[in-house]
Design an enzyme around this catalytic site. Structure first.
Site, PDB file in Angstrom:
ATOM      1  N   ARG A  27     -14.288  -8.322   2.046  1.00 52.62           N
ATOM      2  CA  ARG A  27     -12.870  -8.104   1.765  1.00 52.62           C
ATOM      3  C   ARG A  27     -12.059  -9.349   2.115  1.00 52.62           C
ATOM      4  O   ARG A  27     -11.119  -9.715   1.418  1.00 52.62           O
ATOM      5  CB  ARG A  27     -12.334  -6.877   2.527  1.00 52.62           C
ATOM      6  CG  ARG A  27     -12.784  -5.510   2.005  1.00 52.62           C
ATOM      7  CD  ARG A  27     -12.273  -5.206   0.593  1.00 52.62           C
ATOM      8  NE  ARG A  27     -10.839  -5.295   0.506  1.00 52.62           N
ATOM      9  CZ  ARG A  27      -9.976  -4.288   0.690  1.00 52.62           C
ATOM     10  NH1 ARG A  27     -10.455  -3.085   0.936  1.00 52.62           N
ATOM     11  NH2 ARG A  27      -8.681  -4.460   0.582  1.00 52.62           N
ATOM     12  N   GLN A  84     -10.279  -3.728  -3.631  1.00 47.13           N
ATOM     13  CA  GLN A  84     -11.564  -3.137  -3.244  1.00 47.13           C
ATOM     14  C   GLN A  84     -12.589  -3.312  -4.361  1.00 47.13           C
ATOM     15  O   GLN A  84     -13.707  -3.758  -4.124  1.00 47.13           O
ATOM     16  CB  GLN A  84     -11.364  -1.644  -2.932  1.00 47.13           C
ATOM     17  CG  GLN A  84     -12.624  -0.962  -2.464  1.00 47.13           C
ATOM     18  CD  GLN A  84     -13.104  -1.506  -1.122  1.00 47.13           C
ATOM     19  OE1 GLN A  84     -12.367  -1.568  -0.174  1.00 47.13           O
ATOM     20  NE2 GLN A  84     -14.363  -1.914  -1.054  1.00 47.13           N
ATOM     21  N   CYS A  95     -16.599   2.025   0.224  1.00 46.37           N
ATOM     22  CA  CYS A  95     -15.447   1.159   0.507  1.00 46.37           C
ATOM     23  C   CYS A  95     -15.017   1.254   1.967  1.00 46.37           C
ATOM     24  O   CYS A  95     -14.359   0.351   2.480  1.00 46.37           O
ATOM     25  CB  CYS A  95     -14.289   1.509  -0.414  1.00 46.37           C
ATOM     26  SG  CYS A  95     -13.814   3.251  -0.314  1.00 46.37           S
ATOM     27  N   ARG A 147       0.881  -1.181   0.000  1.00 48.44           N
ATOM     28  CA  ARG A 147       0.000   0.000   0.000  1.00 48.44           C
ATOM     29  C   ARG A 147       0.910   1.219   0.000  1.00 48.44           C
ATOM     30  O   ARG A 147       1.716   1.394   0.924  1.00 48.44           O
ATOM     31  CB  ARG A 147      -0.925  -0.002   1.209  1.00 48.44           C
ATOM     32  CG  ARG A 147      -1.647   1.311   1.376  1.00 48.44           C
ATOM     33  CD  ARG A 147      -2.767   1.275   2.394  1.00 48.44           C
ATOM     34  NE  ARG A 147      -3.926   0.573   1.879  1.00 48.44           N
ATOM     35  CZ  ARG A 147      -5.170   0.748   2.338  1.00 48.44           C
ATOM     36  NH1 ARG A 147      -5.413   1.586   3.320  1.00 48.44           N
ATOM     37  NH2 ARG A 147      -6.176   0.078   1.817  1.00 48.44           N
ATOM     38  N   HIS A 191      -7.076   0.744  -6.638  1.00 49.78           N
ATOM     39  CA  HIS A 191      -7.431  -0.075  -5.469  1.00 49.78           C
ATOM     40  C   HIS A 191      -8.140  -1.349  -5.966  1.00 49.78           C
ATOM     41  O   HIS A 191      -9.339  -1.540  -5.745  1.00 49.78           O
ATOM     42  CB  HIS A 191      -8.320   0.730  -4.511  1.00 49.78           C
ATOM     43  CG  HIS A 191      -8.366   0.180  -3.112  1.00 49.78           C
ATOM     44  ND1 HIS A 191      -7.688  -0.958  -2.725  1.00 49.78           N
ATOM     45  CD2 HIS A 191      -9.035   0.601  -2.003  1.00 49.78           C
ATOM     46  CE1 HIS A 191      -7.916  -1.194  -1.443  1.00 49.78           C
ATOM     47  NE2 HIS A 191      -8.732  -0.267  -0.987  1.00 49.78           N
ATOM     48  N   ASP A 193     -17.295   7.397  -1.934  1.00 44.76           N
ATOM     49  CA  ASP A 193     -16.026   7.269  -1.200  1.00 44.76           C
ATOM     50  C   ASP A 193     -15.719   8.657  -0.630  1.00 44.76           C
ATOM     51  O   ASP A 193     -16.384   9.642  -0.979  1.00 44.76           O
ATOM     52  CB  ASP A 193     -14.926   6.793  -2.170  1.00 44.76           C
ATOM     53  CG  ASP A 193     -13.580   6.529  -1.480  1.00 44.76           C
ATOM     54  OD1 ASP A 193     -13.535   6.466  -0.230  1.00 44.76           O
ATOM     55  OD2 ASP A 193     -12.565   6.400  -2.200  1.00 44.76           O
TER      56      ASP A 193
HETATM   57  N1   CP Z   1     -11.449   0.014   2.092  1.00 42.61           N
HETATM   58  C1   CP Z   1     -10.188  -0.039   2.549  1.00 42.61           C
HETATM   59  O1   CP Z   1      -9.241  -0.274   1.804  1.00 42.61           O
HETATM   60  O2   CP Z   1     -10.048   0.160   3.884  1.00 42.61           O
HETATM   61  P1   CP Z   1      -8.668   0.343   4.655  1.00 42.61           P
HETATM   62  O3   CP Z   1      -8.091   1.646   4.230  1.00 42.61           O
HETATM   63  O4   CP Z   1      -9.061   0.329   6.106  1.00 42.61           O
HETATM   64  O5   CP Z   1      -7.762  -0.802   4.299  1.00 42.61           O
HETATM   65  N1  NVA Z   2      -9.974   6.788  -1.744  1.00 41.62           N
HETATM   66  C1  NVA Z   2      -9.653   6.378  -0.402  1.00 41.62           C
HETATM   67  C2  NVA Z   2      -9.895   4.928  -0.235  1.00 41.62           C
HETATM   68  C3  NVA Z   2      -9.601   4.391   1.132  1.00 41.62           C
HETATM   69  C4  NVA Z   2      -9.839   2.923   1.220  1.00 41.62           C
HETATM   70  C5  NVA Z   2      -8.203   6.727  -0.118  1.00 41.62           C
HETATM   71  O1  NVA Z   2      -7.336   6.499  -0.974  1.00 41.62           O
HETATM   72  O2  NVA Z   2      -7.914   7.242   0.971  1.00 41.62           O
END
Ligand code: CP
Ligand code: NVA
Length: 307
Positions: A291, A133, A263, A103, A130, A223
């Site tokens: 998930r 997701q 999400c 990540r 992502h 989101d």
């Molecule tokens: N939806 C999602 O990716 O959540 P987190 O940021 O908690 O991993």
């Molecule tokens: N768009 C958001 C998604 C979090 C799961 C971010 O990148 O922070």
């Protein structure tokens, strides 16, 4: 050869369908209390530059329930790009791990890591993508509606990392996608051109017109307005997206049968109101729970283990 999950654009329809079948099988087994050690002695390493609840824990739980183990490193602990080069970290971690989840702030870091990695890498979120997701979201939609073809998916808000990955998975599964976003916050034309090149009949509409967007929606999705890494723009984004809140008034434009998804994490009172996220149309916690099931399907698919 290493099998990576980097951009959902790189996955074929049959890849996605196979992952869904695996996830469905494993979810069914799990609900019956069956946990076969399909990934015994396999090691997952996760390296995250940003916080995470769902991604980190769902992959850890998935790995452990399948008999494998999981290691977590912050990017600082891993020393990625600071203590040593991205490529050196990739080569070293690859020597210990069967699969790596990353990540990152920048998609380029994941691309570079993959270039040097001899082991399977999964994108656990970057500024641009992502995929885990989006796969979970369409899996959840399939559970809610059965056959997905022609069912309209409406994304309200920022054309961000989640939206671009949703566009790819929707296109592969024949789901028409409408992005309801302010002009400057839509999915980039370059990405849509790439999408059209791999899925010529993909149906993606971008609009500011709520009424036409929400008409016939099967899913209404939103989101956060400010993603991780964009904190400096938070005040400006709050203004730009003020009329994009998913609330009772907006949901009235969609059929009663429409389901609400997010999400998570949600900024309650900004992009969505409590009555909607906690209301009868919401399936956000089924989505979040999925998930883990999707992570199991993905791990088995990446590692070539059929459940
Ligand atoms: N939806 C999602 O990716 O959540 P987190 O940021 O908690 O991993
Ligand atoms: N768009 C958001 C998604 C979090 C799961 C971010 O990148 O922070």
């Amino acid at each position: 050869m290493a099998r990576h999950v980097n951009s959902a654009l790189e996955m074929s329809t049959s890849d996605i369908e196979q992952i869904f079948v695996y996830a469905h099988t494993l979810k069914k087994q799990w609900s019956q209390g069956v946990r076969h050690p399909l990934l015994a002695n396999r090691v997952l390493t996760q390296v995250f530059e940003k916080p995470s609840l769902r991604t980190r824990v769902s992959f850890e739980a998935a790995m452990m329930q399948l008999g494998g183990s999981s290691i977590f490193l912050s990017s600082k602990d891993a020393g990625i790009g600071g203590r040593e080069s991205i490529c050196d970290v990739a080569r070293v971690l690859g020597g210990y791990s069967d699969v790596i989840v990353l990540r990152t702030f920048s998609q380029q870091l994941i691309d570079e890591f993959i270039r040097c990695s001899g082991t399977h890498v999964i994108n656990g979120l970057s500024d641009l993508r992502h995929p885990c997701q989006a796969l979970t979201d369409l899996f959840t939609m399939q559970e809610a509606f059965g056959d997905l073809r022609g069912k309209k998916f409406v994304f309200v808000g920022d054309g961000n990392n989640v939206a671009t990955s949703l566009a790819a998975v929707c296109a592969r599964l024949g789901v028409p996608l409408t992005i309801c976003a302010p002009l400057d916050y839509r999915i980039e034309d370059g990405y849509l051109a790439e999408l059209k090149a791999v899925v010529p009949n993909a149906e993606v509409v971008q609009t500011c017109e709520f009424k036409s967007a929400l008409k016939d929606a099967a899913i209404v999705y939103t989101d956060v307005w400010t993603s991780m890494g964009q904190e400096a723009e938070a005040a400006e984004r709050k203004q730009v997206f003020a009329s994009y809140q998913v609330n009772a008034e907006l949901m009235k434009l969609a059929p009663k049968t429409a389901r609400f998804m997010h999400c998570l994490p949600a900024k309650r009172g900004q992009e969505v109101t409590d009555d909607i996220i906690d209301g009868p149309q919401s399936i956000v916690f089924e989505q979040a729970a999925n998930r883990m099931h999707l992570a199991k399907g993905l791990l088995c698919w990446v590692l070539g283990v059929e459940p």
